[in-house]
Design a protein around this motif. Sequence first.
Motif, PDB file in Angstrom:
ATOM      1  N   PHE A   1      27.076  22.777  20.109  1.00 48.34           N
ATOM      2  CA  PHE A   1      26.451  23.891  20.271  1.00 48.34           C
ATOM      3  C   PHE A   1      25.352  24.259  19.199  1.00 48.34           C
ATOM      4  CE2 PHE A   1      30.233  26.126  22.591  1.00 48.34           C
ATOM      5  CZ  PHE A   1      30.008  25.540  23.602  1.00 48.34           C
ATOM      6  N   ASP A   2      25.706  23.665  18.018  1.00 47.84           N
ATOM      7  CA  ASP A   2      24.736  23.616  16.865  1.00 47.84           C
ATOM      8  C   ASP A   2      23.435  22.734  17.283  1.00 47.84           C
ATOM      9  OD1 ASP A   2      26.375  25.365  15.404  1.00 47.84           O
ATOM     10  OD2 ASP A   2      27.114  23.638  14.169  1.00 47.84           O
TER      11      ASP A   2
ATOM     12  N   LYS B   1      21.138  24.627  19.551  1.00 44.07           N
ATOM     13  CA  LYS B   1      20.615  25.621  19.037  1.00 44.07           C
ATOM     14  C   LYS B   1      19.148  25.224  18.375  1.00 44.07           C
ATOM     15  CE  LYS B   1      23.998  28.915  17.647  1.00 44.07           C
ATOM     16  NZ  LYS B   1      24.900  29.518  16.390  1.00 44.07           N
TER      17      LYS B   1
ATOM     18  N   GLU C   1      16.631  24.484  20.858  1.00 49.53           N
ATOM     19  CA  GLU C   1      16.029  25.618  21.454  1.00 49.53           C
ATOM     20  C   GLU C   1      14.920  25.925  20.434  1.00 49.53           C
ATOM     21  OE1 GLU C   1      19.147  28.271  21.663  1.00 49.53           O
ATOM     22  OE2 GLU C   1      19.671  27.393  23.661  1.00 49.53           O
ATOM     23  N   VAL C   2      15.138  25.827  19.003  1.00 51.30           N
ATOM     24  CA  VAL C   2      14.356  26.226  18.065  1.00 51.30           C
ATOM     25  C   VAL C   2      12.901  25.314  18.137  1.00 51.30           C
ATOM     26  CG1 VAL C   2      13.587  26.349  15.663  1.00 51.30           C
ATOM     27  CG2 VAL C   2      15.692  27.288  16.526  1.00 51.30           C
TER      28      VAL C   2
END
Length: 73
Positions: A40-41, A44, A47-48
């Motif tokens: 999940f990290d 993220k 996504e950034v």
Amino acid sequence: IQLTLIGDRTILATVFDERTTIGMVRLYAKEASEKLTKIFDEIKVREVDGSSDLGQEFTDSAKTQLDSFFDEK
């Protein structure tokens, strides 16, 4: 049922019966939680920086398949 919080907003639910000890469930849930937190990290970060963009065609196809799968008849 064993519930484990993963990251900020995900819950891992593990359903087991009397043949499994709670200690084993907690051990494997902890291991899974650590691995999922890393995944999940990474998501993220992607996504950034924009590297997770799979394209509109993929998004539309996935949405159609999910709608089809969960369509109640």
